[in-house]
Design a protein around this motif. Structure first.
Motif, short mmCIF file in Angstrom:
data_model
loop_
_atom_site.label_atom_id
_atom_site.label_comp_id
_atom_site.label_asym_id
_atom_site.label_seq_id
_atom_site.Cartn_x
_atom_site.Cartn_y
_atom_site.Cartn_z
N HIS A 1 0.82 -1.21 0.00
CA HIS A 1 0.00 0.00 0.00
C HIS A 1 0.86 1.26 0.00
N PRO A 2 0.25 2.36 -0.47
CA PRO A 2 0.93 3.64 -0.26
C PRO A 2 0.87 4.00 1.23
N TYR A 3 1.74 4.86 1.68
CA TYR A 3 1.70 5.26 3.09
C TYR A 3 2.36 6.62 3.28
N ILE A 4 2.16 7.20 4.46
CA ILE A 4 2.89 8.43 4.78
C ILE A 4 3.86 8.13 5.91
N LEU A 5 5.00 8.82 5.81
CA LEU A 5 6.15 8.52 6.67
C LEU A 5 6.50 9.78 7.44
N ASN A 6 6.64 9.70 8.78
CA ASN A 6 6.91 10.94 9.52
C ASN A 6 8.33 11.45 9.27
N ILE A 7 8.46 12.78 9.20
CA ILE A 7 9.78 13.40 9.07
C ILE A 7 9.95 14.31 10.28
N ASN A 8 11.04 14.12 10.99
CA ASN A 8 11.23 14.86 12.24
C ASN A 8 12.47 15.73 12.14
N GLU A 9 12.50 16.79 12.94
CA GLU A 9 13.68 17.66 12.98
C GLU A 9 14.92 16.85 13.38
N ASP A 10 14.73 15.92 14.30
CA ASP A 10 15.81 15.03 14.71
C ASP A 10 15.83 13.84 13.75
N ALA A 11 16.89 13.75 12.94
CA ALA A 11 16.95 12.71 11.91
C ALA A 11 16.75 11.32 12.52
N GLN A 12 17.14 11.16 13.76
CA GLN A 12 17.03 9.88 14.44
C GLN A 12 15.57 9.43 14.57
N LEU A 13 14.67 10.39 14.59
CA LEU A 13 13.26 10.05 14.78
C LEU A 13 12.46 10.07 13.47
N SER A 14 13.14 10.37 12.36
CA SER A 14 12.43 10.40 11.07
C SER A 14 12.17 9.00 10.56
N GLY A 15 11.03 8.83 9.87
CA GLY A 15 10.74 7.54 9.23
C GLY A 15 10.35 6.46 10.22
N VAL A 16 10.01 6.84 11.43
CA VAL A 16 9.69 5.84 12.45
C VAL A 16 8.20 5.45 12.37
N VAL A 17 7.36 6.45 12.04
CA VAL A 17 5.93 6.19 11.99
C VAL A 17 5.48 6.03 10.53
N LYS A 18 4.79 4.95 10.26
CA LYS A 18 4.26 4.75 8.91
C LYS A 18 2.75 4.58 9.01
N LEU A 19 2.01 5.38 8.27
CA LEU A 19 0.56 5.28 8.30
C LEU A 19 0.08 4.87 6.91
N PHE A 20 -0.58 3.72 6.84
CA PHE A 20 -0.93 3.15 5.54
C PHE A 20 -2.26 3.66 5.03
N ILE A 21 -2.30 3.88 3.71
CA ILE A 21 -3.54 4.34 3.10
C ILE A 21 -4.03 3.23 2.18
N GLN A 22 -4.88 2.39 2.73
CA GLN A 22 -5.37 1.27 1.93
C GLN A 22 -6.51 1.74 1.04
N GLU A 23 -6.99 0.85 0.18
CA GLU A 23 -8.07 1.19 -0.74
C GLU A 23 -9.27 1.75 0.03
N GLY A 24 -9.94 2.72 -0.56
CA GLY A 24 -11.14 3.26 0.05
C GLY A 24 -10.92 4.64 0.61
N GLU A 25 -11.80 5.01 1.56
CA GLU A 25 -11.78 6.38 2.08
C GLU A 25 -11.36 6.34 3.55
N TRP A 26 -10.46 7.19 3.92
CA TRP A 26 -9.91 7.18 5.28
C TRP A 26 -9.89 8.58 5.85
N ASP A 27 -10.52 8.71 7.02
CA ASP A 27 -10.38 9.99 7.74
C ASP A 27 -9.04 10.01 8.43
N ILE A 28 -8.39 11.17 8.43
CA ILE A 28 -7.20 11.29 9.26
C ILE A 28 -7.43 12.44 10.23
#
Ligand SMILES: Nc1ncnc2c1ncn2[C@@H]1O[C@H](COP(=O)(O)OP(=O)(O)OP(=O)(O)O)[C@@H](O)[C@H]1O
Ligand SMILES: [Mg+2]
Length: 1028
Positions: A453-480
């Protein structure tokens, strides 16, 4: 806990290593120079502004990780050639990690601290990035390897904990429950010392298990940082590994604690030289770090035999928890990390000094024997005694049954206790393993999802914390949004995130994003309000500052490198949308101007902070708004030089039209205090409490109203050097180039009684003023078209100015409620003995007239008259006799060179005099030859000729001041920030017109002067009858 002092090691000095990292992108963009060099374990730092100033330091280890490396196929950084000087993660581990492991296995407590400014490589060294694993994971790998190798001789237990100290609160990064408000408590026990109550300790028996826990901890840290709107660079991360070794044969148990500490960024909040803030620096911004510094200093003093009364361990959470690591029972290593760049000189030097102090600290490490083992031993001994008694009782056979029963009960109880102690570990381990399997399953699941699936990946000021959270956007409609009730919602938290913030739609392999009412959504730097289709690697900002990178379907991904989309990239894109950018083609020019680059990075650093401050202000109903401004410091420079620029924050009270200007340092400090207030408010809201109003004097959003510098105008003083009077209509320019008002001002040369001088007093050669008295008046007649008052009638203004050496400004009286107020302010200045320095000043400088805005409730600015020197008649003295040219001489060398200079001057003077004489006689000879001896007539022409020259000059200087004004206007003429291409074209046209006007005016002035001079010369020649 009983501890046995080690025989071999009485005292252990803290070991210190220094490591220098490669340039980062900002430093490369700025064309930075490397100012650090290393020779074996000594390190030299070069002051970039003074080539003579080099400092050298010597440490236990110095690691060159700046250059001489390549990345292998797996992304691992290795030396370019075998045996090269580049220190990779492995070699750092060999020196520092192995030592710590060795100590821990021997039963000593061990501590590793990483210290350094933000972005200098602390986390890189401690935790590492991707394949370049840092000290902690490597240490764990080796630890479990050693455990396996030694399993015949001992049984080992490892417990892992991970915590964060932010704002003096302890957050358990492994906790599975909800966060304790206010954080966990730190307690003290006689034997244990300080410890965190209720901290989760997880039994581990493999390195992958530890790595997975670290990942979990980092994830908690990341989400906590966004929820609390906190900056991770300000938090300290602590990993505690407890190692327990049971040597059954010897029946001893050794226990050691390994503390691994990634400290908060060490940079000091430098106030920008301006006012100190009314509210003290956020008390806890780095209370822990400041206290750590104090503890280290005190301990370093102790080590050199100074008398130290008190070591302030108890002043902060961090120092409490590190008490035994510092000046106590621990073998301690510090790794100090440095940026190599010239722009970080101050910070790097401060890090090196800190490390040098730490090096002196002496600890007394001991091998620790576990109380648990002692307890088991004691219980066993007691059991043996009981059994003996029992058997004796049995033999004697005449005692009551009761006693036998009692003894048997005791025995059973003891045995249960022994068994409990021994099985506890196994039980815990089983639970932890189950947990681990669950997490492992989650990770595998996540990996699978990433491939589907496509997803969004967090980007943080501290490089160490970037890319830690992944939120998936599966088929259909999703509230965020904040909502987490529905099945079809993606839950995120953060400042400015609405209950239902936006909708993701994934249909036919296309993903769109639709913002919902009023919510803030930014895609690739631009605010969007409509449905927008997302492309792979689009940048999203939701709310004030929740930043995500959109990753499309796997088929769209290719082998592209995502690492360039870091936090800076997001903020630069925002700045570009506001018209502030490094510019594609003009990057070269900015490379040459590091100060502009620094302003740019300040700007992009502050953008998200301002957005967050605005959001907090809105949620807390503070009714103030923040905005960034670029202040041009040239506006306050008396020579009008194009000095550096500075970022300031304009604070506006909505509705009340009050305005404040905060320096960057003040804003950063206030922002931290705002966060504290906001978090408190959130906590109270969660507990259903009503928030008590904050007293004004503690409110970081509030400040007493104060006069505001609206803009400046330059009144050039050159005409005074010729004793020509000057009348000007000056444009008062705001720091962003806005026209704030027109100011009518005059400079009037006068007699000592204040009578204006006439044309006959005009000088051709200003040096005639040297050593003589000069009187003049500065007249401020009127201000016209005050923008400040047009905006709100309940305001006032004052003009401030200072001349020559005076440190205190003078102010006109305040005038209120008037767009075109009469000022009618006249100040008489005198120089009693004009020096060359004053003359130079007059010829090259302007008096900077500052327009100050007054607002309802603020007090007027008062001229400070104490430091002023005045004559009996009340005339302000700007220079007294003989004060100006003699600098205080405090060294023989200086006076020697002054003497030499004086001798030179003397020689020049006499040469000058003889040349003048020769000139005179030559002229006379010439006149005699041409006029047949009528030299008397020729000389008599001179005075009137001088007057003519003076008049011509006067006209010239008048026209030159308006030319100068034109030049200033040109310099400040910038395109508007919102300019599109058309706007830019118009700007270029306008700029061209200004330039034409400027050159025409300049040409006119010069040719008028030429004509005047030619006419005077012609008349002079006619009169002296050259042609006769
Ligand atoms: N020795 C090194 N070799 C290569 N890259 C490095 C090195 N040290 C640091 N870096 C890079 O520099 C950046 C900042 O490093 P790091 O995150 O370790 O800084 P930090 O000191 O932990 O900062 P903060 O105080 O913000 O946590 C990272 O992108 C990291 O990859
Ligand atoms: Mg870090």
């Amino acid at each position: 806990m009983r501890a046995k002092a080690s025989d071999m090691h009485g005292k252990d000095c803290v070991k210190v290593a220094v490591r220098v990292r490669p340039f980062n992108k900002r430093e490369r963009d700025a064309g930075s120079r490397c100012i650090i060099s290393m020779v074996s374990s000594s390190i030299i730092i070069q002051d970039p502004r003074d080539s003579q100033n080099r400092r050298s330091f010597c440490f236990d280890y110095a690691y060159w990780s700046h250059s001489g490396f390549t990345k292998d196929q797996g992304g691992l950084c290795v030396p370019e050639e075998p045996g090269g000087r580049y220190a990779d993660q492995d070699s750092v581990f060999q020196d520092l990690g192995e030592g710590i492991l060795e100590n821990a296995l021997q039963g000593y407590n061990a501590t590793l601290l990483a210290y350094g400014q933000t972005g200098s490589g602390k986390s890189y060294s401690m935790v590492g990035y991707g394949p370049n694993k840092g000290l902690v994971p490597k240490l764990c790998e080796r630890l479990f390897q050693a455990i396996r190798e030694n399993q015949d001789s001992r049984q080992c237990q490892v417990f892992f904990s991970m915590l964060e100290i932010y704002n003096e609160q302890v957050i358990d990064l492994l906790s599975r429950g909800s966060r304790t408000p206010g954080g966990l408590r730190v307690r003290e026990e006689q034997q244990r010392g300080f410890y965190v109550e209720g901290l989760r300790t997880v039994p581990c028996d493999s390195a992958p298990q530890v790595e997975q826990l670290m990942e979990q901890g980092t994830r908690t840290r990341t989400t906590a940082a966004t929820h609390m709107n906190a900056n991770s660079s300000r938090s300290h991360m602590l990993i505690i590994l407890q190692l327990k070794q049971i040597f059954s044969k010897e029946s001893i148990t050794k226990q050691s604690n390994i503390n691994l500490v990634d400290l908060a960024g060490s940079e000091r909040q430098r106030s920008s030289g301006s006012e100190a803030d009314r509210l003290k620096e956020g008390t806890a911004i780095n209370l822990s770090l400041t206290t750590l510094g104090n503890v280290i200093s005190a301990l370093a003093d102790v080590a050199v035999g100074k008398k130290v009364v008190h070591i302030p361990y108890r002043d902060s959470i961090l120092t409490k928890l590190l008490q035994s690591a510092l000046g106590g029972n621990s073998r301690t290593v510090m790794i100090a990390t440095l940026s190599p760049a010239d722009i970080c000189y101050e910070e790097s030097l401060s890090t090196l000094r800190y490390a040098e102090r730490a090096k002196r600290i002496q600890n007394r490490a001991v091998v620790n024997e576990s109380p648990t083992e002692r307890l088991v031993k004691e219980l066993k001994a007691e059991n043996a005694r009981l059994l003996q008694r029992l058997s004796r009782l049995g033999q004697e056979g005449r005692r009551a049954n009761d006693e036998t029963k009692e003894l048997r009960q005791l025995l059973t109880h003891n045995e249960l206790q022994i068994r409990a102690i021994q099985t506890l570990w196994e039980q815990h381990l089983q639970e932890a393993l189950k947990d681990w399997e669950q997490q492992y399953a989650n990770i595998t699941q996540e990996r699978r999802m990433m491939q589907m699936h496509p997803y969004i990946l967090n980007i943080n000021e501290d490089a160490q914390l970037s890319g830690v959270v992944k939120l998936f956007i599966q088929e259909g409609e999703w509230d965020i949004g904040l909502c987490d009730s529905s099945q079809r919602s993606i839950s995120i938290k953060g400042l400015g995130i609405q209950e239902r913030h936006a909708v993701f739609r994934n249909e036919e392999r296309r993903v769109t994003l639709t913002p919902l009412a009023e919510s803030k959504v930014i895609v690739n730097g631009h605010a969007v309000s409509q449905t927008t289709e997302l492309q792979h690697l689009d940048r999203l900002i939701l709310g004030s500052n929740c930043t995500y990178l959109f990753i499309g379907y796997p088929s769209e991904r290719g082998g592209d490198d995502w690492s360039r989309y870091d936090y800076d990239y997001f903020q630069s894109e925002l700045a570009a949308a506001e018209g502030i950018h490094l510019g594609g083609s003009s990057v070269g020019s900015i490379q040459a101007d590091p100060s502009l680059l620094a302003v740019f990075y300040d700007y992009i650093k502050l953008i998200p902070m301002v957005a967050e401050a605005n959001q907090m202000s809105q949620e807390l109903n503070k009714a103030v708004e923040f905005g960034l401004e670029i202040k041009n410091l040239a506006l306050s420079d008396p020579k009008g030089h194009d000095l550096e620029k500075e970022i300031v924050v304009r604070v506006t009270a909505i509705g009340r039209k009050q305005v404040w200007i905060w320096s960057k340092a003040k804003f950063v400090n206030r922002k931290f205090l705002m966060e504290e207030v906001y978090q408190q408010h959130q906590a109270e809201k969660m507990e259903g409490l009503s928030t008590a109003a904050l007293p004004r004097d503690k409110d970081p959003f509030w400040d007493p109203v104060e006069p505001l510098l609206l803009g400046t105008a330059h009144l050039w003083l050159q005409s005074l050097a010729f004793r020509i009077s000057l009348e000007e209509q000056l444009e008062v320019m705001g720091s962003e180039g806005t026209e704030e008002a027109i100011l009518q001002a005059q400079l009037v040369p006068c007699t000592s009684t204040g009578l204006p001088l006439g044309e006959d007093d005009i000088l051709i050669d200003p040096s005639e003023l040297l050593g003589r008295r000069l009187d003049f008046q500065l007249v401020l007649d009127q201000c016209c078209g005050l923008r400040w008052i047009k905006e709100a009638r309940n305001r006032g203004v004052q003009i401030g100015f200072r001349l020559f050496d005076s440190s205190q400004p003078l102010y006109t009286p305040a005038v209120w409620h008037n767009v075109n107020p009469l000022l009618d302010h006249r100040v008489h200045f005198t120089s009693l003995h004009t020096s060359q320095r004053l003359l130079d000043y007059l010829q090259s400088s302007a008096v900077v007239l500052e327009l100050w805005g007054l607002q309802e409730g603020c007090t007027d600015l008062k001229s400070a008259l104490e430091g002023l020197r005045m004559t009996a008649e009340g005339i302000i003295i700007i220079e007294e006799e003989g004060t100006a040219d003699t600098a205080p001489l405090d060294s023989a060398e200086l006076s020697c060179s002054v003497r030499a200079l004086q001798q030179d001057l003397e020689k020049l003077r006499s040469a000058n005099a003889s040349l003048r004489k020769e000139n005179e006689s030559l002229r006379e000879q010439l006149n005699t030859a041409r006029n047949g001896g009528e030299s008397v007539r020729g000389r008599s022409v001179r005075p009137s000729c001088d007057a003519e020259f003076a008049r011509a000059l006067k006209v010239f200087y008048h026209s030159m001041t308006s030319v100068k004004g034109q030049l200033q206007r040109l310099r400040r003429h910038r395109p508007s920030e919102e300019s599109d291409l058309l706007g830019l074209r118009l700007f270029v046209d306008e700029h061209g017109r200004l330039l034409r006007d400027f050159s025409e005016q300049l040409e006119q002035s010069v040719s008028a002067l030429k004509q005047d001079v030619a006419a005077i010369v012609r008349r002079k020649r006619e009169r002296s009858g050259i042609w006769s």
